[in-house]
Design a protein around this motif. Structure first.
Motif, PDB file in Angstrom:
ATOM      1  N   SER A   1      -3.549 -93.858  -3.887  1.00  0.00           N
ATOM      2  CA  SER A   1      -3.814 -93.356  -2.776  1.00  0.00           C
ATOM      3  C   SER A   1      -3.876 -92.007  -2.835  1.00  0.00           C
ATOM      4  O   SER A   1      -5.107 -91.292  -1.835  1.00  0.00           O
ATOM      5  N   ILE A   2      -3.026 -91.287  -3.322  1.00  0.00           N
ATOM      6  CA  ILE A   2      -3.279 -89.803  -3.442  1.00  0.00           C
ATOM      7  C   ILE A   2      -4.371 -89.363  -4.200  1.00  0.00           C
ATOM      8  O   ILE A   2      -5.008 -88.491  -3.591  1.00  0.00           O
ATOM      9  N   PHE A   3      -4.650 -89.967  -5.284  1.00  0.00           N
ATOM     10  CA  PHE A   3      -5.542 -89.570  -5.826  1.00  0.00           C
ATOM     11  C   PHE A   3      -7.102 -89.662  -5.343  1.00  0.00           C
ATOM     12  O   PHE A   3      -7.733 -88.642  -5.452  1.00  0.00           O
ATOM     13  N   VAL A   4      -7.213 -91.129  -4.706  1.00  0.00           N
ATOM     14  CA  VAL A   4      -8.307 -91.048  -3.922  1.00  0.00           C
ATOM     15  C   VAL A   4      -8.679 -89.810  -2.925  1.00  0.00           C
ATOM     16  O   VAL A   4      -9.722 -89.415  -2.545  1.00  0.00           O
ATOM     17  N   GLU A   5      -7.594 -89.691  -2.087  1.00  0.00           N
ATOM     18  CA  GLU A   5      -7.499 -88.674  -1.107  1.00  0.00           C
ATOM     19  C   GLU A   5      -8.074 -87.411  -1.637  1.00  0.00           C
ATOM     20  O   GLU A   5      -8.813 -86.697  -1.069  1.00  0.00           O
ATOM     21  N   ALA A   6      -7.607 -86.941  -2.989  1.00  0.00           N
ATOM     22  CA  ALA A   6      -7.804 -85.749  -3.564  1.00  0.00           C
ATOM     23  C   ALA A   6      -9.207 -85.708  -3.946  1.00  0.00           C
ATOM     24  O   ALA A   6      -9.993 -84.801  -3.888  1.00  0.00           O
ATOM     25  N   VAL A   7      -9.771 -86.974  -4.426  1.00  0.00           N
ATOM     26  CA  VAL A   7     -11.229 -87.026  -4.873  1.00  0.00           C
ATOM     27  C   VAL A   7     -12.197 -86.631  -3.680  1.00  0.00           C
ATOM     28  O   VAL A   7     -12.970 -86.015  -3.735  1.00  0.00           O
ATOM     29  N   ASN A   8     -11.861 -87.347  -2.430  1.00  0.00           N
ATOM     30  CA  ASN A   8     -12.518 -87.254  -1.503  1.00  0.00           C
ATOM     31  C   ASN A   8     -12.502 -85.699  -0.814  1.00  0.00           C
ATOM     32  O   ASN A   8     -13.735 -85.149  -0.449  1.00  0.00           O
ATOM     33  N   SER A   9     -11.469 -85.062  -1.057  1.00  0.00           N
ATOM     34  CA  SER A   9     -11.364 -83.556  -0.658  1.00  0.00           C
ATOM     35  C   SER A   9     -12.248 -82.775  -1.475  1.00  0.00           C
ATOM     36  O   SER A   9     -13.064 -82.055  -0.872  1.00  0.00           O
ATOM     37  N   VAL A  10     -12.214 -83.053  -2.707  1.00  0.00           N
ATOM     38  CA  VAL A  10     -12.984 -82.306  -3.877  1.00  0.00           C
ATOM     39  C   VAL A  10     -14.715 -82.548  -3.715  1.00  0.00           C
ATOM     40  O   VAL A  10     -15.376 -81.721  -3.391  1.00  0.00           O
ATOM     41  N   LYS A  11     -14.955 -83.850  -3.209  1.00  0.00           N
ATOM     42  CA  LYS A  11     -16.313 -84.113  -2.919  1.00  0.00           C
ATOM     43  C   LYS A  11     -16.646 -83.442  -1.663  1.00  0.00           C
ATOM     44  O   LYS A  11     -18.101 -83.084  -1.586  1.00  0.00           O
ATOM     45  N   GLU A  12     -16.029 -83.390  -0.775  1.00  0.00           N
ATOM     46  CA  GLU A  12     -16.405 -82.738   0.649  1.00  0.00           C
ATOM     47  C   GLU A  12     -16.693 -81.321   0.553  1.00  0.00           C
ATOM     48  O   GLU A  12     -17.584 -80.613   0.911  1.00  0.00           O
ATOM     49  N   ILE A  13     -15.906 -80.496  -0.362  1.00  0.00           N
ATOM     50  CA  ILE A  13     -16.008 -79.070  -0.607  1.00  0.00           C
ATOM     51  C   ILE A  13     -17.544 -79.013  -1.494  1.00  0.00           C
ATOM     52  O   ILE A  13     -18.123 -77.861  -1.202  1.00  0.00           O
ATOM     53  N   GLY A  14     -17.830 -79.863  -2.322  1.00  0.00           N
ATOM     54  CA  GLY A  14     -19.148 -79.817  -2.716  1.00  0.00           C
ATOM     55  C   GLY A  14     -19.234 -79.624  -4.281  1.00  0.00           C
ATOM     56  O   GLY A  14     -20.032 -79.055  -4.738  1.00  0.00           O
ATOM     57  N   PHE A  15     -17.871 -79.891  -4.852  1.00  0.00           N
ATOM     58  CA  PHE A  15     -17.978 -79.975  -6.310  1.00  0.00           C
ATOM     59  C   PHE A  15     -18.706 -80.831  -7.070  1.00  0.00           C
ATOM     60  O   PHE A  15     -18.939 -82.224  -6.502  1.00  0.00           O
ATOM     61  N   ASP A  16     -19.419 -80.634  -8.218  1.00  0.00           N
ATOM     62  CA  ASP A  16     -20.415 -81.629  -8.923  1.00  0.00           C
ATOM     63  C   ASP A  16     -19.659 -82.307  -9.707  1.00  0.00           C
ATOM     64  O   ASP A  16     -18.927 -81.885 -10.696  1.00  0.00           O
ATOM     65  N   PRO A  17     -19.511 -83.832  -9.684  1.00  0.00           N
ATOM     66  CA  PRO A  17     -18.630 -84.554 -10.500  1.00  0.00           C
ATOM     67  C   PRO A  17     -19.352 -84.482 -11.888  1.00  0.00           C
ATOM     68  O   PRO A  17     -18.299 -84.814 -12.846  1.00  0.00           O
ATOM     69  N   SER A  18     -20.396 -84.048 -12.312  1.00  0.00           N
ATOM     70  CA  SER A  18     -20.821 -83.821 -13.614  1.00  0.00           C
ATOM     71  C   SER A  18     -20.093 -82.676 -14.448  1.00  0.00           C
ATOM     72  O   SER A  18     -20.182 -82.528 -15.820  1.00  0.00           O
ATOM     73  N   LYS A  19     -19.444 -81.600 -13.639  1.00  0.00           N
ATOM     74  CA  LYS A  19     -18.833 -80.468 -13.940  1.00  0.00           C
ATOM     75  C   LYS A  19     -17.386 -80.436 -14.286  1.00  0.00           C
ATOM     76  O   LYS A  19     -16.829 -81.434 -13.452  1.00  0.00           O
ATOM     77  N   SER A  20     -16.926 -79.688 -15.262  1.00  0.00           N
ATOM     78  CA  SER A  20     -15.611 -79.903 -15.521  1.00  0.00           C
ATOM     79  C   SER A  20     -14.563 -79.218 -14.237  1.00  0.00           C
ATOM     80  O   SER A  20     -13.468 -79.662 -14.045  1.00  0.00           O
ATOM     81  N   ASN A  21     -15.230 -78.440 -13.409  1.00  0.00           N
ATOM     82  CA  ASN A  21     -14.506 -77.834 -12.247  1.00  0.00           C
ATOM     83  C   ASN A  21     -14.139 -78.847 -10.988  1.00  0.00           C
ATOM     84  O   ASN A  21     -13.379 -78.803 -10.374  1.00  0.00           O
ATOM     85  N   PHE A  22     -14.965 -80.072 -11.226  1.00  0.00           N
ATOM     86  CA  PHE A  22     -14.718 -81.296 -10.327  1.00  0.00           C
ATOM     87  C   PHE A  22     -13.043 -81.580 -10.725  1.00  0.00           C
ATOM     88  O   PHE A  22     -12.248 -81.811  -9.825  1.00  0.00           O
TER      89      PHE A  22
END
Length: 383
Positions: free
Chosen positions: A221-242
Motif C-alpha cells: 500500500s505504501i509502495f503504490v501510494e509512492a508510485v502514484n505520487s511519482v507519476k503525478e509529478i511527471g517522472f518518466d517510468p522509462s528513466k532511472s529517475n523514476f
C-alpha cells in the motif's frame, strides 16, 4: 549460481537443525564455558567464562548473566568451533565481537552442520569474504534461519526481481532482511509487478532492488501510494529517475516533504522550482535541513552563486561542504586571481565532477605555474 551449490551438495536440501527448532531460551547455560578472542585468529579449545562474554564478546554484564543463566552448552568446544568458522570466513576480531554481541545464540550452533552450509550457500551466489561479515552483521537472522525453508526461497525471490547474482549480493549488502516475514516477500513481488506494468525497464528495477531493497520490499500500500505520487509529478517510468524519486517518496513522510519547500523558499525557490529541481535530481530532497542551510549559505553568500543556478544543478547540494565545496573553491579562487581560468566559470560545474577529474583539470594541470595549489587544496580539506 546456487543451482551449482545444490547440485554439488544435494544433502543440504534435507538439512534441518533440531537446535534451531527448539526454544533456545528454555535451555540452561552453565557459566563454566566460553573463550572467544585471539588476535592471531587461532582459537584453541577452552572454556568460555562469564567474564569472556563481557570482555571479549562485548556483551553487557546484564546480558551475559542472563545468557549464562538461560542457556546450556552441551559441548564446551562448540563455541570455539563457531568462532573459528567465522574467523576462517573473513571475520576480524572486531567484526566477531560485533556479531556475537548482536546474536550471542550463534555460539550454541553446530558450526559444521548448521552454519557452514549457509555460509557456503552465500559464497555460491557470489558473496565475497570481505562482504560476508558485513552482510551477516547487518542480518543476524541469516545463520539462525533454515537454509532450505528460508535462505534459498528468499534468494529465489530476490533473484527473480533482478538480472544476476551480483545484483542479489548488492541487495543483501544494502538491506536488512527479515527472512521470516512472508508479507515482505509477497509485497515485493507485487511491488515489482506494478513497476513492470508501468513499463519500467528491468535495468531500473534492478537499480531499485539492488541499491534500495528496503523500498522494493516495503508494504504494498505504501509502495503504490509512492508510485502514484511519482507519476503525478511527471517522472518518466522509462528513466532511472523514476525509481530514484520512488525511493524518496517511500522513505519521506509528508511533513518532511513540505518542510523542504519552506526551507528552499527562503532562498527564493517557488514550489514549481523545487519540483523542477526534483525532476532533475530526486535525492536532493532527502538532504537534512542542517546540511541544506550550510550548503546554500556557503554557495549563495560566500561564493556568490545564484539560487537559480543551484536549482538547475541541485545534485551539488549532496556534496560535502568541508571535503568538496570549501577546498575546491579555494583552488578556483587562486586560479581566477591568476587569470588561469575564466572568471565566469560556474562553481556548480566544478563541484559536480569527481575528485579525480577536479585534480586533473584544476590542480595537476597548473601545479608547475602555481605550486601552492595542492597545498591550498589539502589545507582546506583538513579544515
Amino acid at each position: 549460481m546456487y543451482q551449482f551449490f545444490i547440485a554439488r551438495f544435494p544433502h543440504y536440501r534435507t538439512l534441518h537443525s533440531n537446535f534451531l527448532c527448539r526454544n533456545a531460551f528454555s535451555l540452561f547455560f552453565d557459566s563454566r564455558s566460553f573463550s572467544v578472542s585471539n588476535t592471531n585468529h587461532h582459537h584453541q579449545p577452552g572454556n568460555f567464562t562469564l567474564s569472556t562474554l563481557v570482555n571479549s564478546c562485548g556483551l553487557s554484564p546484564e546480558t551475559a548473566l542472563k545468557l549464562s543463566k538461560r542457556l546450556q552448552i552441551k559441548n564446551p568446544n562448540g563455541p570455539n568451533a563457531v568462532v573459528q568458522l567465522l574467523t576462517n570466513h573473513g571475520f576480524s576480531d572486531s567484526q566477531l565481537r560485533s556479531y556475537i554481541k548482536k546474536h550471542p545464540l550463534v555460539l550454541l550452533s553446530d558450526a559444521e552442520k548448521t552454519l557452514l552450509p549457509k555460509i557456503q550457500f552465500l559464497q555460491s551466489i557470489g558473496v565475497s569474504t570481505t562482504d560476508l561479515p558485513k552482510i551477516l552483521i547487518g542480518n543476524t537472522s541469516f545463520l539462525s534461519k533454515s537454509l532450505d525453508k528460508h535462505l534459498i526461497p528468499r534468494y529465489e525471490v530476490i533473484r527473480s526481481l533482478v538480472c544476476n547474482d551480483k545484483e542479489v549480493v548488492s541487495a543483501l549488502k544494502h538491506g536488512s532482511w527479515n527472512l521470516h516475514c512472508g508479507w515482505a516477500v509477497n509485497d515485493a513481488v507485487l511491488n515489482i509487478e506494478v513497476l513492470r506494468n508501468l513499463g519500467v525497464p528491468q535495468g531500473c528495477i534492478s537499480l531499485l532492488v539492488s541499491n534500495f531493497p528496503g523500498i522494493a520490499f516495503t508494504k504494498h500500500s505504501i509502495f503504490v501510494e509512492a508510485v502514484n505520487s511519482v507519476k503525478e509529478i511527471g517522472f518518466d517510468p522509462s528513466k532511472s529517475n523514476f525509481v530514484l524519486a520512488l525511493q524518496v517518496f517511500a522513505k519521506m513522510n509528508k511533513d518532511i516533504w513540505e518542510s523542504r519547500f519552506k526551507i528552499f523558499n527562503k532562498w527564493g525557490w517557488s514550489r514549481d522550482i523545487c519540483l523542477s529541481a526534483f525532476l532533475k535530481h530526486p535525492q536532493y530532497m532527502m538532504i537534512s535541513e542542517k546540511k541544506i542551510i550550510k550548503a546554500m549559505n556557503f554557495l549563495v553568500n560566500d561564493v556568490g552563486v545564484s539560487p537559480e543556478e543551484i536549482a538547475k544543478r541541485p545534485g551539488i547540494l549532496n556534496r560535502n561542504l568541508e571535503k568538496t565545496f570549501i577546498p575546491r573553491w579555494a583552488v578556483v579562487k587562486i586560479l581566477k586571481s591568476r587569470g588561469l581560468i575564466k572568471s565566469d566559470l560556474r562553481i556548480s560545474s566544478v563541484i559536480s565532477i569527481s575528485e579525480k577529474k577536479f585534480l586533473e583539470r584544476y590542480v595537476t594541470r597548473f601545479q608547475k605555474d602555481v605550486p601552492v595549489l595542492l597545498d591550498a587544496y589539502n589545507g582546506h580539506m583538513s579544515d
